[in-house]
Design a protein around this motif. Sequence first.
Motif, mmCIF file in Angstrom:
data_model
loop_
_atom_site.group_PDB
_atom_site.id
_atom_site.type_symbol
_atom_site.label_atom_id
_atom_site.label_comp_id
_atom_site.label_asym_id
_atom_site.label_seq_id
_atom_site.Cartn_x
_atom_site.Cartn_y
_atom_site.Cartn_z
ATOM 1 N N ILE A 1 -0.937 -3.956 1.163
ATOM 2 C CA ILE A 1 -1.182 -2.751 -0.441
ATOM 3 C C ILE A 1 -0.816 -2.897 -1.734
ATOM 4 O O ILE A 1 -1.484 -2.855 -2.422
ATOM 5 C CB ILE A 1 -0.218 -2.191 0.900
ATOM 6 C CG1 ILE A 1 -1.626 -1.775 2.428
ATOM 7 C CG2 ILE A 1 -0.633 -0.776 0.142
ATOM 8 C CD1 ILE A 1 -0.855 -0.740 3.334
ATOM 9 N N CYS B 1 -5.260 1.627 0.270
ATOM 10 C CA CYS B 1 -4.774 2.587 -0.081
ATOM 11 C C CYS B 1 -4.912 3.716 -1.147
ATOM 12 O O CYS B 1 -6.008 3.417 -2.085
ATOM 13 C CB CYS B 1 -3.560 2.449 0.326
ATOM 14 S SG CYS B 1 -2.873 1.539 -2.194
ATOM 15 N N LYS C 1 -3.395 5.272 -3.482
ATOM 16 C CA LYS C 1 -1.940 5.109 -4.223
ATOM 17 C C LYS C 1 -1.238 6.731 -4.836
ATOM 18 O O LYS C 1 -2.709 6.708 -5.350
ATOM 19 C CB LYS C 1 -2.329 3.942 -5.126
ATOM 20 C CG LYS C 1 -1.078 4.126 -5.997
ATOM 21 C CD LYS C 1 -1.427 2.514 -7.046
ATOM 22 C CE LYS C 1 -0.128 2.294 -8.408
ATOM 23 N NZ LYS C 1 -0.550 1.572 -8.775
ATOM 24 N N PHE D 1 2.329 5.784 -1.294
ATOM 25 C CA PHE D 1 0.854 5.193 -1.273
ATOM 26 C C PHE D 1 0.601 6.862 -0.173
ATOM 27 O O PHE D 1 2.484 6.321 0.455
ATOM 28 C CB PHE D 1 0.137 4.229 -0.660
ATOM 29 C CG PHE D 1 1.187 3.063 0.447
ATOM 30 C CD1 PHE D 1 1.607 2.877 -0.382
ATOM 31 C CD2 PHE D 1 0.241 3.630 1.883
ATOM 32 C CE1 PHE D 1 2.271 1.960 0.699
ATOM 33 C CE2 PHE D 1 1.205 2.555 3.016
ATOM 34 C CZ PHE D 1 2.562 2.199 2.273
ATOM 35 N N ILE E 1 -1.684 6.417 6.214
ATOM 36 C CA ILE E 1 -3.133 6.735 6.878
ATOM 37 C C ILE E 1 -2.404 7.747 8.139
ATOM 38 O O ILE E 1 -4.233 8.264 8.279
ATOM 39 C CB ILE E 1 -3.575 5.212 7.026
ATOM 40 C CG1 ILE E 1 -5.139 5.554 7.256
ATOM 41 C CG2 ILE E 1 -3.223 4.830 8.249
ATOM 42 C CD1 ILE E 1 -5.506 6.115 5.483
#
Length: 130
Positions: A8, A15, A17, A27, A30
Amino acid sequence: MASIFTKIINGEIPCYKVAEDNDFFAFLDINPNAKGHTLCVPKKEVDKILDLDEETYLGLMSFSRKVGKAIEEVVPCNRVGISVIGLEVPHVHVHLIPLNSMSDAFFKKKESLSAKEFKEISEAIAAKFK
Ligand code: AMP
């Protein structure tokens, strides 16, 4: 082999960021516990936080504090919680989690965000990072 977080940082995996300096990168998580859940990572790839050299450890905490302050400005919450787990990804990372209740701190209750929401919240936090 490089960790998923090194990929990443190197831009090999996308990602959302939030912030970056010479030594650290932030970041959005998820699979967030709450909207704005952010990970702060040293660029130096080390598995366990207590194995970091002291300078990197203190630098990571200072960087995470600045990112946490930016989150507080953007995400309505009671406070930003700080956790270090590392059981899933063997590359040190600090979880910054906007908290409104104790259950937000548990890694069970997950928030579902659209790509648009991820993008908007990452950009809003990034704009407040000093
Ligand atoms: P842990 O290692 O137990 O502290 O958890 C690793 C965290 O990294 C989890 O909260 C995951 O949702 C998060 N994570 C794993 N892969 C990614 C990714 N590609 N982008 C953002 N967050 C991730």
